[in-house]
Design an enzyme around this catalytic site. Structure first.
Site, short mmCIF file in Angstrom:
data_model
loop_
_atom_site.label_atom_id
_atom_site.label_comp_id
_atom_site.label_asym_id
_atom_site.label_seq_id
_atom_site.Cartn_x
_atom_site.Cartn_y
_atom_site.Cartn_z
N GLY A 153 6.90 42.28 -77.25
CA GLY A 153 7.70 41.10 -76.96
C GLY A 153 6.82 40.01 -76.39
O GLY A 153 5.74 40.26 -75.87
N ARG A 154 7.31 38.79 -76.49
CA ARG A 154 6.53 37.68 -75.97
C ARG A 154 7.52 36.63 -75.49
O ARG A 154 8.51 36.36 -76.19
CB ARG A 154 5.66 37.12 -77.09
CG ARG A 154 4.71 36.03 -76.68
CD ARG A 154 3.91 35.60 -77.88
NE ARG A 154 2.81 36.51 -78.17
CZ ARG A 154 1.57 36.33 -77.70
NH1 ARG A 154 1.30 35.30 -76.94
NH2 ARG A 154 0.61 37.18 -78.01
N GLY A 155 7.31 36.10 -74.33
CA GLY A 155 8.21 35.08 -73.83
C GLY A 155 7.42 34.02 -73.10
O GLY A 155 6.19 34.04 -73.11
N GLY A 209 5.27 35.64 -70.24
CA GLY A 209 4.18 36.56 -70.50
C GLY A 209 4.40 37.37 -71.76
O GLY A 209 5.34 37.14 -72.52
N THR A 210 3.50 38.31 -71.96
CA THR A 210 3.55 39.15 -73.15
C THR A 210 3.83 40.58 -72.72
O THR A 210 3.31 41.03 -71.70
CB THR A 210 2.20 39.09 -73.88
OG1 THR A 210 1.82 37.73 -73.96
CG2 THR A 210 2.33 39.65 -75.27
N VAL A 211 4.65 41.28 -73.50
CA VAL A 211 5.03 42.63 -73.12
C VAL A 211 4.41 43.64 -74.08
O VAL A 211 4.43 43.45 -75.30
CB VAL A 211 6.57 42.79 -73.15
CG1 VAL A 211 6.97 44.13 -72.58
CG2 VAL A 211 7.22 41.67 -72.37
N ASP A 241 17.89 32.55 -67.17
CA ASP A 241 17.48 32.59 -68.58
C ASP A 241 18.19 33.75 -69.29
O ASP A 241 17.55 34.60 -69.91
CB ASP A 241 15.96 32.72 -68.67
CG ASP A 241 15.46 32.37 -70.08
OD1 ASP A 241 16.26 31.84 -70.88
OD2 ASP A 241 14.28 32.62 -70.38
#
Ligand SMILES: *[C@@H]1O[C@H](CO)[C@@H](O)[C@H](O)[C@H]1NC(C)=O
Ligand SMILES: *[C@@H]1O[C@H](CO)[C@@H](O)[C@H](O)[C@H]1NC(C)=O
Ligand SMILES: *[C@@H]1O[C@H](CO)[C@@H](O)[C@H](O)[C@H]1NC(C)=O
Ligand SMILES: *[C@@H]1O[C@H](CO)[C@@H](O)[C@H](O)[C@H]1NC(C)=O
Ligand SMILES: *[C@@H]1O[C@H](CO)[C@@H](O)[C@H](O)[C@H]1NC(C)=O
Length: 801
Positions: free
Chosen positions: A522-524, A527-529, A636
């Protein structure tokens, strides 16, 4: 004056009505406790009646007929009644009441029935109030209101818990509780006067992939536990326990004893003595709160458990060890006092560390750290062979002390240098007996007064009101306290941290876990997961934060510790964090079914899953908004941030780093920049209005509309010249229009439902969900409900289908 006033007459009439208690089948009187009893039928195993609990003080309870000491249930354990004129009676309206000295009702079943009722004691020990004409119509039963004992066949549920007695001779509610926690795990809790903490399952047992501690499962939400006649106790979280005499059909009981241990007793019929055939905690000194602050617990088979005050401390109440010890010196905090440190071997104090732990500290550094803190009472200094470092744990309170042979660390107690040296060990022997002695309880008998009538009415009202308030309060506590008892009790989050396995990871550990940050899931914005497998084989989602790289370590730790303390089944669990140099990472539990955003387009979510997700999301958000000490806005909410576990239970993710708000400071300036995601943002962001928890309510409403309709709110969002998106609520407007235009009598929701659902949904639930969602997306924030109101409304329809 009063006698002529009409109100007085009214009161008098009411009073006559109440005084004339038309209750014939059973007033049981306290004045003849031996005759006025109910014996169970047909075998007579149990007896119900009044028990003397102190001088002129009585409780109504149920006990084993042949073992009178073993009381298994009490109606009024915390409010004993007077030895004169008190009685248990059944009113004509169906209410069973226990009145104190003929004046105040201290306890009642609050039942109502037009039919004639009877009170019956089963041979299982269950006291039931049922209709005379239809014996299967039970209005009330004692099995639903356990005190400290569970009998075979009696089910402990999500609505009930066991509460220990205060001491051997005092049956009032004590400090220990056995209950199902919010995460479905069956736990023992110490709920002391100052602090509270979970001590079973062992808090330091890190949770494994499918549960927490000892292979418990968090996934079965049925929350039931039951003991059978053969000595097996099983709970829905996979806890399974067999007594040493398992298989024999005996009289049995499970009791949460006043010392915080759960024991299962069995007894052959006809014998007076019970034998202990199982207990949950094998080390009595590991039970929290057992010896009180500043004392040390030790256990020897021959003499049993013993508490000793620390050197330089003495008992607050030598009859009651649980209150702990107080210092013989005056604790001060100025530059003049000089301190020294007294070492204590093989002793551990659990919890209440200052900050996180400090690694690679020399003894001198640790001493300095402690001296620099006013509240530091001493420190633990330990060598950890696994990483070859010395660790320093400054302690702000010395609780849960116990001697544990083989414990490698040392405790250093901080003492003023000039304090009078006490003899090293206080002689504590002999307390064991006096502790069990019965204290006298004053219950003076008050004669009926002249103006007793008005007083009585007042008392009656107060009593009734008080009882109601208590009920509401108890329900409230039961629902919410279990989720945040640790938060309120423990200043550093240490206990919870340990209980949930929350810890600090090194960068290299996480690098190894993710095989060099390879599998991105995942990416938001933040940050990146990455997916990773921790050294204990738990699968984790590891989030590398971009935003916080420039944030100071302590600020980051403060925020992380707040998130780490949140604990709710609908919030994603955080297992730990990493802060090293520029690296800031968070370690979360991994959710097998990905996010709501992944699942909505595919056909994996049927109607009941969607409804369940809407309810769960609302619960998680309600907890964030209202039930925690800090008030946290998510800011969010969107389908990408709603994760689904293997049972499709929703967990809200990505919360917390938006800064907790102080309830008293709603105009928090930390919200200077717009947060959130297009399509889900409340109008307040665009119009620069005050930001409150209602922004999350708005986003929640949009997500729910999206789940109902299957339409994305992003379609048709326009971006204005200024770059901010015009606040376009296409989806909400579209749904509202459909409702407005629906012909009278027709069901408007049919027009908006996601076509992939077909007709496979519950119309009534759908309508309530859509209605609530539309209220959530009201323009005006005050017109939107709060998250807990949403939960309440959705839950009341949860079982409609
Ligand atoms: C007796 O009460 C039970 C439970 O309330 C009910 O289901 C049953 O129909 C009743 N029986 C009769 C004969 O009224
Ligand atoms: C949950 O626990 C109950 C009681 O132990 C059991 O009957 C039920 O089958 C369990 N459910 C699942 C899904 O394991
Ligand atoms: C103690 O000394 C430090 C500096 O040595 C000083 O900053 C502090 O104000 C002093 N505190 C008191 C209570 O005198
Ligand atoms: C521990 O501290 C010493 C001295 O400050 C330093 O040389 C050493 O590298 C540190 N060890 C670790 C493992 O951080
Ligand atoms: C039992 O304990 C409660 C709570 O500590 C106390 O208020 C009460 O006086 C005690 N009763 C007796 C008989 O000691």
């Amino acid at each position: 004056m009063a006698s002529s006033s009409p109100t007085f007459l009214a009161i008098l009439l009411l009073l006559l009505f109440f005084h004339f208690r038309p209750s014939s089948p059973l007033p049981l009187s306290v004045e003849s406790p031996d005759e006025d009893v109910i014996v169970s039928w047909p075998k007579g195993t149990f007896t119900a009646g009044f028990r003397r609990v102190g001088e002129n003080a009585y409780c109504f309870g149920v006990w084993f007929s042949q073992a009178e000491k073993s009381v298994v249930w009490m109606a009024n354990r915390d409010l004993p009644v007077n030895g004169k004129r008190s009685s248990l009676s059944l009113l004509k309206n169906g209410n069973l009441v226990l009145s104190d000295a003929g004046q105040i009702d201290v306890w009642a079943t609050n039942t109502l029935s037009p039919e004639p009722l009877e009170l019956h004691l089963h041979d299982t020990g269950n006291l039931v109030l049922r209709e005379q004409s239809n014996r299967s119509s039970v209005l009330w039963q004692s099995f639903n209101f356990p005190t400290d004992t569970l009998l075979p066949g009696q089910i402990l549920t999500r609505f009930t818990k066991l509460v220990s007695s205060r001491s051997a001779g005092n049956h009032s509610s004590g400090f220990y509780q056995l209950f199902f926690d919010n995460d479905n795990v069956f736990r023992l809790l110490y709920e002391g006067p100052q602090v509270s903490s979970v001590y079973w399952p062992d808090p330091w047992l890190v949770s494994n992939n499918v549960g927490s501690g000892n292979g418990r499962s968090t996934y079965n939400s049925s929350k039931v536990a039951v003991l059978d006649d053969f000595g097996r106790f099983s709970a829905s979280d996979h806890f399974d326990f067999k007594t040493i005499d398992y298989g024999l059909l005996l009289q049995r009981r499970l009791t949460l004893d006043y010392d915080g241990n759960v024991r299962i007793y069995s007894r052959k019929n006809g014998q007076e003595d019970w034998s202990i055939t199982g207990q949950f905690k094998s080390q009595p000194c590991f039970i929290h709160g057992i010896c009180g602050p500043y004392s040390i617990c030790s256990y020897e088979q021959a003499i049993g458990r013993k508490c000793t005050c620390l050197e330089g401390f003495s008992w607050i109440d030598s009859q009651d060890w649980s209150l702990g010890c107080k210092p013989n010196f005056q604790p001060t905090c100025d530059n003049k006092t000089e301190y020294h440190f007294v070492p204590l071997d093989e002793v551990d104090f659990y919890g209440y560390d200052y900050g996180s732990s400090f690694s690679n500290y020399t003894y001198k550094q640790c001493e300095k750290l402690c001296l620099g803190l006013c509240e530091c009472m001493g420190f633990q200094y330990t060598f950890a062979p696994e990483n070859g470092l010395f660790w320093c744990y400054p302690k702000t309170q010395l609780l849960n002390g116990h001697r544990s042979p083989g414990f490698t660390g040392q405790i250093f107690l901080r003492r003023p240098k000039n304090s009078v040296q006490e003899n090293h060990l206080q002689n504590n022997d002999g307390l064991v007996c006096s502790r069990n002695a019965e204290k006298l309880l004053e219950r003076p008998y008050v004669k009926g007064q002249k103006n007793g009538s008005v007083k009585f009415m007042l008392w009656f009202a107060v009593g009734l009101g008080g009882f109601e308030v208590m009920c509401i309060f108890m329900v409230w506590c039961f629902l919410f306290r279990s989720s945040n008892h640790l938060v309120s009790a423990d200043r550093q989050g240490y206990v919870l941290a340990a209980a949930t396995g929350f810890r600090r990871y090194t960068y290299s550990e996480l690098k190894q876990a993710t095989k060099g940050f390879r599998e991105e899931i995942g990416r938001g914005a933040g940050g990146t997961v990455y997916k990773g497998v921790l050294s204990d084989n738990r699968v984790a989602a590891i989030k590398k934060l971009h935003e916080f790289a420039d944030q100071g370590e302590s600020e980051f730790l403060t925020e992380v510790s707040i998130i780490g303390r949140l604990n709710h089944m609908n919030l994603i669990g955080m297992w730990g964090y990493c802060v090293e140099g520029k690296h800031r990472m968070l370690v979360y539990e991994y959710m097998e079914n990905g996010s709501l955003a992944n699942n909505l387009p595919s056909n994996s979510l049927d109607w009941s899953k969607r409804y369940n997700i809407a309810v769960g999301m609302a619960k998680g958000l309600a907890y964030l908004h209202e039930e925690c000490l800090e008030w946290i806005l998510h800011c969010d909410i969107k389908p990408q941030n709603i994760l689904l576990d293997s049972d499709y239970q929703p967990k809200v993710a990505d919360f917390g780093l938006s800064k907790p708000l102080n309830r008293n400071n709603l105009n928090n300036s930390s919200f200077s920049r717009i947060r959130g995601t297009r399509g889900y943002m409340a109008p307040e962001w665009v119009f620069n209005l005050q930001i409150t928890s209602k922004v999350d309510v708005y986003s929640y409403g949009i997500v729910v509309l999206e789940m109902i309709t299957g339409r994305s709110p992003m379609i048709g969002v326009q971006v204005t010249e200024l770059g901010a998106e015009s606040h376009n609520e296409r989806l909400a407007t579209w749904v509202r229009e459909k409702r407005r235009k629906a012909p009278a009598g027709a069901c408007w929701v049919e027009q908006i439902v996601d076509p992939t659902l077909g007709s496979d949904y519950d119309m009534k639930q759908m309508e309530i969900l859509a209605t609530v969602a539309l209220e959530c997306v009201e323009e005006e924030k005050d017109a939107r409900p709060s998250m807990s109101q949403v939960v309440e409304r959705l839950q009341s329809h949860e079982h409609d289908s």
